[in-house]
Write a protein that holds these residues in place. Structure first.
Motif, PDB file in Angstrom:
ATOM      1  N   ALA A 106       0.990  -1.124   0.061  1.00 16.17           N
ATOM      2  CA  ALA A 106       0.082   0.171   0.014  1.00 16.17           C
ATOM      3  C   ALA A 106       0.821   1.248   0.066  1.00 16.17           C
ATOM      4  O   ALA A 106       0.484   2.202  -0.776  1.00 16.17           O
ATOM      5  N   LEU A 107       1.931   1.247   0.589  1.00 22.00           N
ATOM      6  CA  LEU A 107       2.769   2.406   0.862  1.00 22.00           C
ATOM      7  C   LEU A 107       3.589   2.417  -0.350  1.00 22.00           C
ATOM      8  O   LEU A 107       3.722   3.667  -1.018  1.00 22.00           O
ATOM      9  N   LEU A 108       3.945   1.301  -1.240  1.00 16.56           N
ATOM     10  CA  LEU A 108       4.380   1.624  -2.647  1.00 16.56           C
ATOM     11  C   LEU A 108       3.565   2.158  -3.472  1.00 16.56           C
ATOM     12  O   LEU A 108       4.055   3.214  -4.181  1.00 16.56           O
ATOM     13  N   LEU A 109       2.388   1.879  -3.341  1.00 14.88           N
ATOM     14  CA  LEU A 109       1.401   2.270  -4.420  1.00 14.88           C
ATOM     15  C   LEU A 109       0.967   3.817  -4.264  1.00 14.88           C
ATOM     16  O   LEU A 109       1.038   4.443  -5.065  1.00 14.88           O
ATOM     17  N   ALA A 110       0.745   4.022  -2.907  1.00 17.18           N
ATOM     18  CA  ALA A 110       0.517   5.364  -2.753  1.00 17.18           C
ATOM     19  C   ALA A 110       1.665   6.100  -3.041  1.00 17.18           C
ATOM     20  O   ALA A 110       1.522   7.652  -3.446  1.00 17.18           O
ATOM     21  N   THR A 111       3.006   5.949  -2.620  1.00 18.00           N
ATOM     22  CA  THR A 111       4.020   6.880  -2.779  1.00 18.00           C
ATOM     23  C   THR A 111       4.393   7.056  -4.301  1.00 18.00           C
ATOM     24  O   THR A 111       4.754   8.275  -5.005  1.00 18.00           O
ATOM     25  N   ALA A 112       4.117   5.842  -5.293  1.00 13.04           N
ATOM     26  CA  ALA A 112       4.405   6.044  -6.478  1.00 13.04           C
ATOM     27  C   ALA A 112       2.969   6.651  -7.099  1.00 13.04           C
ATOM     28  O   ALA A 112       3.408   7.620  -8.127  1.00 13.04           O
ATOM     29  N   TYR A 113       2.169   6.770  -6.656  1.00 10.87           N
ATOM     30  CA  TYR A 113       0.771   7.327  -7.373  1.00 10.87           C
ATOM     31  C   TYR A 113       0.939   8.857  -7.116  1.00 10.87           C
ATOM     32  O   TYR A 113       0.591   9.553  -7.941  1.00 10.87           O
ATOM     33  N   ARG A 114       1.323   9.160  -5.953  1.00 10.89           N
ATOM     34  CA  ARG A 114       1.243  10.585  -5.592  1.00 10.89           C
ATOM     35  C   ARG A 114       2.631  11.232  -5.666  1.00 10.89           C
ATOM     36  O   ARG A 114       3.072  12.484  -5.673  1.00 10.89           O
ATOM     37  N   ARG A 115       3.811  10.467  -6.447  1.00  5.87           N
ATOM     38  CA  ARG A 115       5.155  10.946  -6.501  1.00  5.87           C
ATOM     39  C   ARG A 115       5.532  11.637  -5.195  1.00  5.87           C
ATOM     40  O   ARG A 115       6.066  12.788  -5.141  1.00  5.87           O
ATOM     41  N   SER A 116       5.318  10.994  -4.233  1.00  4.62           N
ATOM     42  CA  SER A 116       5.723  11.657  -2.625  1.00  4.62           C
ATOM     43  C   SER A 116       5.947  10.492  -1.519  1.00  4.62           C
ATOM     44  O   SER A 116       5.477   9.641  -1.771  1.00  4.62           O
ATOM     45  N   ASN A 117       7.318  10.692  -0.861  1.00  3.55           N
ATOM     46  CA  ASN A 117       7.523   9.947   0.156  1.00  3.55           C
ATOM     47  C   ASN A 117       7.059  10.170   1.694  1.00  3.55           C
ATOM     48  O   ASN A 117       7.454   9.595   2.432  1.00  3.55           O
ATOM     49  N   THR A 118       6.295  11.250   1.530  1.00 10.24           N
ATOM     50  CA  THR A 118       5.807  11.613   2.833  1.00 10.24           C
ATOM     51  C   THR A 118       4.415  10.891   3.403  1.00 10.24           C
ATOM     52  O   THR A 118       3.557  10.831   2.408  1.00 10.24           O
ATOM     53  N   ILE A 119       4.574  10.476   4.442  1.00  5.00           N
ATOM     54  CA  ILE A 119       3.434   9.557   4.829  1.00  5.00           C
ATOM     55  C   ILE A 119       2.750  10.246   6.156  1.00  5.00           C
ATOM     56  O   ILE A 119       3.503  10.385   7.129  1.00  5.00           O
ATOM     57  N   LEU A 120       1.483  10.358   6.460  1.00  2.78           N
ATOM     58  CA  LEU A 120       0.906  10.602   7.676  1.00  2.78           C
ATOM     59  C   LEU A 120       0.675   9.446   8.271  1.00  2.78           C
ATOM     60  O   LEU A 120      -0.076   8.451   7.627  1.00  2.78           O
ATOM     61  N   ALA A 121       0.802   9.334   9.598  1.00  5.88           N
ATOM     62  CA  ALA A 121       0.513   8.144  10.229  1.00  5.88           C
ATOM     63  C   ALA A 121      -0.067   8.315  11.593  1.00  5.88           C
ATOM     64  O   ALA A 121       0.009   9.662  11.970  1.00  5.88           O
ATOM     65  N   MET A 122      -0.879   7.559  12.398  1.00  6.32           N
ATOM     66  CA  MET A 122      -1.328   7.881  13.582  1.00  6.32           C
ATOM     67  C   MET A 122      -0.379   7.766  14.888  1.00  6.32           C
ATOM     68  O   MET A 122       0.326   6.625  14.665  1.00  6.32           O
ATOM     69  N   ARG A 123      -0.306   8.417  15.844  1.00  7.77           N
ATOM     70  CA  ARG A 123       0.269   8.333  16.991  1.00  7.77           C
ATOM     71  C   ARG A 123      -0.168   6.884  17.717  1.00  7.77           C
ATOM     72  O   ARG A 123      -1.485   6.641  17.390  1.00  7.77           O
ATOM     73  N   ASN A 124       0.609   6.011  18.138  1.00  7.50           N
ATOM     74  CA  ASN A 124       0.250   4.818  18.736  1.00  7.50           C
ATOM     75  C   ASN A 124      -0.179   3.555  17.871  1.00  7.50           C
ATOM     76  O   ASN A 124      -0.766   2.587  18.156  1.00  7.50           O
ATOM     77  N   SER A 125       0.110   4.043  16.540  1.00  6.41           N
ATOM     78  CA  SER A 125      -0.127   2.776  15.567  1.00  6.41           C
ATOM     79  C   SER A 125       0.809   1.733  15.458  1.00  6.41           C
ATOM     80  O   SER A 125       2.015   2.043  15.936  1.00  6.41           O
ATOM     81  N   TYR A 126       0.443   0.519  14.679  1.00  7.60           N
ATOM     82  CA  TYR A 126       1.302  -0.168  14.513  1.00  7.60           C
ATOM     83  C   TYR A 126       0.958  -0.919  12.952  1.00  7.60           C
ATOM     84  O   TYR A 126      -0.380  -1.179  12.706  1.00  7.60           O
ATOM     85  N   HIS A 127       1.848  -1.118  12.072  1.00 10.61           N
ATOM     86  CA  HIS A 127       1.495  -1.448  10.848  1.00 10.61           C
ATOM     87  C   HIS A 127       2.447  -2.581  10.149  1.00 10.61           C
ATOM     88  O   HIS A 127       2.424  -2.903   8.832  1.00 10.61           O
ATOM     89  N   GLY A 128       3.200  -2.960  11.007  1.00 14.33           N
ATOM     90  CA  GLY A 128       4.305  -4.385  10.773  1.00 14.33           C
ATOM     91  C   GLY A 128       5.592  -4.393  10.849  1.00 14.33           C
ATOM     92  O   GLY A 128       5.877  -3.511  11.645  1.00 14.33           O
ATOM     93  N   ARG A 129       6.024  -5.189  10.676  1.00 13.56           N
ATOM     94  CA  ARG A 129       7.578  -5.238  10.977  1.00 13.56           C
ATOM     95  C   ARG A 129       8.612  -5.183  10.094  1.00 13.56           C
ATOM     96  O   ARG A 129       9.874  -5.302   9.988  1.00 13.56           O
ATOM     97  N   SER A 130       8.332  -4.830   8.719  1.00 11.72           N
ATOM     98  CA  SER A 130       9.145  -4.617   7.597  1.00 11.72           C
ATOM     99  C   SER A 130      10.041  -3.241   7.784  1.00 11.72           C
ATOM    100  O   SER A 130       9.546  -2.457   8.608  1.00 11.72           O
ATOM    101  N   PHE A 131      10.922  -2.975   6.992  1.00 13.94           N
ATOM    102  CA  PHE A 131      11.807  -1.515   7.132  1.00 13.94           C
ATOM    103  C   PHE A 131      10.822  -0.472   6.829  1.00 13.94           C
ATOM    104  O   PHE A 131      10.689   0.592   7.571  1.00 13.94           O
ATOM    105  N   SER A 132       9.865  -0.415   5.930  1.00 16.20           N
ATOM    106  CA  SER A 132       9.158   0.723   5.699  1.00 16.20           C
ATOM    107  C   SER A 132       7.787   0.824   6.457  1.00 16.20           C
ATOM    108  O   SER A 132       7.541   1.999   7.084  1.00 16.20           O
ATOM    109  N   SER A 133       7.203  -0.407   7.049  1.00 12.57           N
ATOM    110  CA  SER A 133       6.035  -0.472   7.911  1.00 12.57           C
ATOM    111  C   SER A 133       6.780  -0.002   9.217  1.00 12.57           C
ATOM    112  O   SER A 133       5.785   0.711  10.103  1.00 12.57           O
TER     113      SER A 133
END
Length: 428
Positions: free
Chosen positions: A116-143
């Protein structure tokens, strides 16, 4: 035998690979809502392998589908037409609520969020992501780079620029004293202010109910209000449904539907429960977003025939037996029973959640200070009583997580609640 297995575990697996309990258990088999350990002890399972055994252990419909598919072919990769994958994608696209949806299967929620991050950043041509405090999205380098929970973020390095938004936790933080409408207005104002200080982000990623964060959530409608601000600026909304999907919250099939006043998310991720233990994750997105990648891509193990057969059988069972409705009914009864018990335990700060996704926050009595030792003691006491639960939370892991299979019946809910009541009283 268990001590020998524990020694072997410690000898070959990473030190950071957490195990529950002072005396870890080996689960050998399960049936329905129960599992057994290597010593023959039976437990009522209120955690389902981290919300993954969604319908039931050893569900005949799923095991039959897996066995029959294994007898034909287990795997061929996405380089060949795959009937079970296409059939499950059709079902999920229709259920997602996303118009002109396309589905891509992965092997986990981490990989789904990564995609999802790959798709969003490619589609928008931006590597800035908004995320929520206290969140968890996985254990990969990007998540890990977008995880707003210090206990689950082992590095500050990231391929993304992440900006954290307030609102995922209703009862903590600077706006906790406000009413719901004012809370939402303050969080929106914070978001608008944040956007005025940065280049246009690619997307906001948010769990409708924060899983690892301790089953915390904002008031209904917060993400709808956020979406209005984001949509005006072309910023995408990614709903992380890895833990909230498939009717677990009872009131809705997807967690985002509590915030759907301004339409569905642009991208949605899923995993865990759909496979009932088989490794399935995936991404649903509008076709123009899913198709924005301009290079070749395949998946070796995403959408493999045996996991798709399991997913189809599991989804059919869930829909045919109205497990969403069961989650609403039995979960509503369970949460009220736990709130009644918790009112007599000063260490319980809050019982929260919806459906069969319930969090119990443990603090030092009379304060908002986390008490991870007390939470661990409840976990141990519940296990001694024959009940398996989980833990989480953004404040030193002081929340207990209750998330049984969605087929839980009233008698089992009452049995589990009684064990948990005794476990909570044991820390007084």
């Amino acid at each position: 035998m268990t001590n020998d297995l524990l020694g072997r575990h410690r000898a070959v697996l990473p030190d950071w690979l957490a195990l529950y309990y002072e005396d870890p258990i080996e689960i050998t088999h399960g049936e329905g809502r129960h599992v057994w350990d290597a010593q023959g002890n039976r437990y009522l399972d209120f955690f389902g392998g981290i919300l993954t055994t969604m319908t039931a252990h050893a569900l005949p419909e799923v095991t039959k589908a897996v066995s029959e598919q294994a007898g034909r072919i287990i795997h061929s990769s996405t380089l060949y037409l795959n009937r079970p994958m296409i059939e499950l994608a059709e079902r999920i696209a229709q259920l997602s609520g996303i118009p002109n949806a396309r589905v891509f299967f992965t092997t986990s929620g981490t990989e789904a969020n990564d995609t999802a991050l790959l798709l969003a950043t490619a589609y928008r041509r931006s590597n800035t992501i908004l995320a929520m405090r206290n969140s968890y999205h996985g254990r990969s380098f990007s998540s890990v780079g977008i995880t707003g929970n210090r206990g689950w973020s082992p590095t500050s390095l990231s391929p993304l620029q992440t900006l954290y938004v307030h609102g995922g936790v209703r009862t903590r933080g600077p706006y906790a004293s406000l009413g719901d409408a004012d809370f939402i207005a303050a969080c929106v104002e914070d978001l608008v202010d944040l956007l005025g200080h940065t280049r246009a982000p690619a997307a906001l990623i948010a769990e409708p109910i924060q899983g690892v964060g301790g089953f915390t959530s904002p008031p209904d409608g917060l993400y709808a209000a956020f979406r209005e601000v984001l949509h005006e600026r072309g910023i995408l909304w990614i709903a992380d449904e890895v833990q909230t999907g498939w009717g677990r919250t009872g009131e809705h099939f997807w967690g985002w539907q509590a915030h759907g006043q301004n339409g569905p998310p642009d991208i949605m991720t899923f995993a865990k429960g759909i496979g009932n233990g088989m490794s399935i994750g995936g991404v649903v997105a509008r076709s123009e977003i899913m198709n924005c990648l301009d290079s070749n891509s395949i998946s070796t193990f995403g959408g493999t025939q045996i996991t798709m057969a399991a997913g189809l059988a599991n989804l059919n069972y869930l829909l045919e037996h109205d497990l969403q409705g069961n989650s609403r009914r039995v979960g509503g009864m369970l949460i009220e029973r736990l709130r009644s018990a918790a009112a007599q335990v000063p260490a319980v700060r809050e019982v929260r959640g919806r459906g069969l996704m319930i969090g119990i926050e443990i603090t030092r009595p009379g304060t908002d200070e986390a008490d991870p030792k007390a939470a661990a003691a409840v976990l141990e006491a519940a296990r001694e009583g024959g009940l398996l639960i989980g833990k989480g939370g953004g404040h030193n892991t002081s929340s207990l997580r209750v998330a049984p299979p969605l087929s839980l019946n009233v008698a089992e809910a009452g049995e589990g609640a009684a064990i948990l009541e005794n476990a909570l009283r044991s820390i007084q």
